[in-house]
Motif scaffolding. Structure first.
Motif, PDB file in Angstrom:
ATOM      1  N   GLU A   1       0.842  -1.197   0.000  1.00 48.25           N
ATOM      2  CA  GLU A   1       0.000   0.000   0.000  1.00 48.25           C
ATOM      3  C   GLU A   1       0.874   1.243   0.000  1.00 48.25           C
ATOM      4  OE1 GLU A   1      -2.851   0.161   3.135  1.00 48.25           O
ATOM      5  OE2 GLU A   1      -3.349  -1.956   2.971  1.00 48.25           O
ATOM      6  N   VAL A   2       0.365   2.284  -0.616  1.00 47.31           N
ATOM      7  CA  VAL A   2       1.059   3.566  -0.602  1.00 47.31           C
ATOM      8  C   VAL A   2       0.764   4.239   0.735  1.00 47.31           C
ATOM      9  CG1 VAL A   2       1.278   5.820  -1.697  1.00 47.31           C
ATOM     10  CG2 VAL A   2       0.908   3.800  -3.102  1.00 47.31           C
ATOM     11  N   LYS A   3       1.799   4.475   1.518  1.00 45.55           N
ATOM     12  CA  LYS A   3       1.642   5.097   2.838  1.00 45.55           C
ATOM     13  C   LYS A   3       1.924   6.596   2.807  1.00 45.55           C
ATOM     14  CE  LYS A   3       0.569   1.435   5.074  1.00 45.55           C
ATOM     15  NZ  LYS A   3      -0.722   1.277   5.712  1.00 45.55           N
TER      16      LYS A   3
ATOM     17  N   ALA B   1      -1.717   9.061   5.990  1.00 45.68           N
ATOM     18  CA  ALA B   1      -2.573   8.870   7.152  1.00 45.68           C
ATOM     19  C   ALA B   1      -2.815  10.200   7.859  1.00 45.68           C
ATOM     20  CB  ALA B   1      -1.947   7.865   8.107  1.00 45.68           C
ATOM     21  N   ARG B   2      -1.801  11.022   7.940  1.00 50.07           N
ATOM     22  CA  ARG B   2      -1.945  12.335   8.595  1.00 50.07           C
ATOM     23  C   ARG B   2      -2.584  13.366   7.676  1.00 50.07           C
ATOM     24  NH1 ARG B   2       3.340  13.446  12.247  1.00 50.07           N
ATOM     25  NH2 ARG B   2       3.127  11.614  13.556  1.00 50.07           N
TER      26      ARG B   2
ATOM     27  N   SER C   1      -9.754  14.237  16.190  1.00 52.90           N
ATOM     28  CA  SER C   1      -8.673  14.268  17.160  1.00 52.90           C
ATOM     29  C   SER C   1      -7.580  15.257  16.765  1.00 52.90           C
ATOM     30  CB  SER C   1      -8.066  12.870  17.341  1.00 52.90           C
ATOM     31  OG  SER C   1      -7.482  12.460  16.122  1.00 52.90           O
ATOM     32  N   GLU C   2      -7.552  15.627  15.473  1.00 50.11           N
ATOM     33  CA  GLU C   2      -6.519  16.564  15.013  1.00 50.11           C
ATOM     34  C   GLU C   2      -6.972  18.021  15.079  1.00 50.11           C
ATOM     35  OE1 GLU C   2      -4.559  13.564  11.719  1.00 50.11           O
ATOM     36  OE2 GLU C   2      -5.397  15.473  11.089  1.00 50.11           O
ATOM     37  N   VAL C   3      -8.279  18.259  15.278  1.00 52.27           N
ATOM     38  CA  VAL C   3      -8.792  19.631  15.291  1.00 52.27           C
ATOM     39  C   VAL C   3      -8.329  20.333  16.560  1.00 52.27           C
ATOM     40  CG1 VAL C   3     -10.875  21.033  15.336  1.00 52.27           C
ATOM     41  CG2 VAL C   3     -10.772  18.998  13.889  1.00 52.27           C
TER      42      VAL C   3
END
Length: 168
Positions: A57-59, A144-145, A164-166
């Motif tokens: 998979e492309v990460k 992912a980020r 969770s990133e907000v």
């Protein structure tokens, strides 16, 4: 009649002078032997992105911008420019390193990396074409980020990972 003879005389003098100057310029071999300093040419390549694969998979992507310097006289004498060779060697070098190492904080020796790519490009071209390879930018984009795991059709704010990133 006198005016006609003066005109013919002027034409012959002009043609004779032109012929003398042209043959004198062509017979001067010393002019071409002098080295001409034209300087270095700086060329910026388009941004190159190399996929980072893990378990099929492309990460993420390694994104690199490069500027190279080469002697203008050498570049003018080439039948093909070095740009595709540099892009290919950059892609090969980054792809061979582009495991999950880019996902972790591992320092890449940019000087050795650039010198390795420069040496390989010059070897492929058969001459010292590239004088220096400058890394203008090197980044890793983690999918992912970056929100690649967002469910299709849902706005980014509604996914648990995005919430969770907000920062409020």
């Amino acid at each position: 009649m006198r005016l006609l003879l003066v005109g013919v005389w002027a034409v012959f003098v002009t043609l004779g002078t032109g012929y003398a100057v042209a043959s004198w310029k062509l017979a001067d071999p010393g002019q071409d032997d002098r080295p001409r300093f034209e300087g270095l040419r700086y060329t910026s390549l388009p941004t190159l992105s190399v996929p980072v694969l893990e378990d099929g998979e492309v990460k993420g992507y390694v994104v690199v911008r490069v500027v190279y310097t080469a002697d203008a006289a050498v570049l003018r004498g080439l039948s093909a420019g070095p740009d595709p060779f540099i892009s290919d060697e950059l892609f090969r070098a980054l792809y061979s390193r582009a495991e999950t190492v880019f996902g972790r904080l591992v320092r890449l020796d940019l000087g050795a990396f650039a010198e390795d790519v420069r040496t390989k490009v010059n070897a492929r071209m058969g001459d010292e074409v590239i004088q220096d390879l400058l890394i203008d930018g090197l980044n890793y984009v983690d999918l992912a980020r970056a929100g690649a795991d967002t469910a299709p059709g849902l706005p980014r704010e509604e996914t648990p990972a995005a919430q969770s990133e907000v920062v409020q």
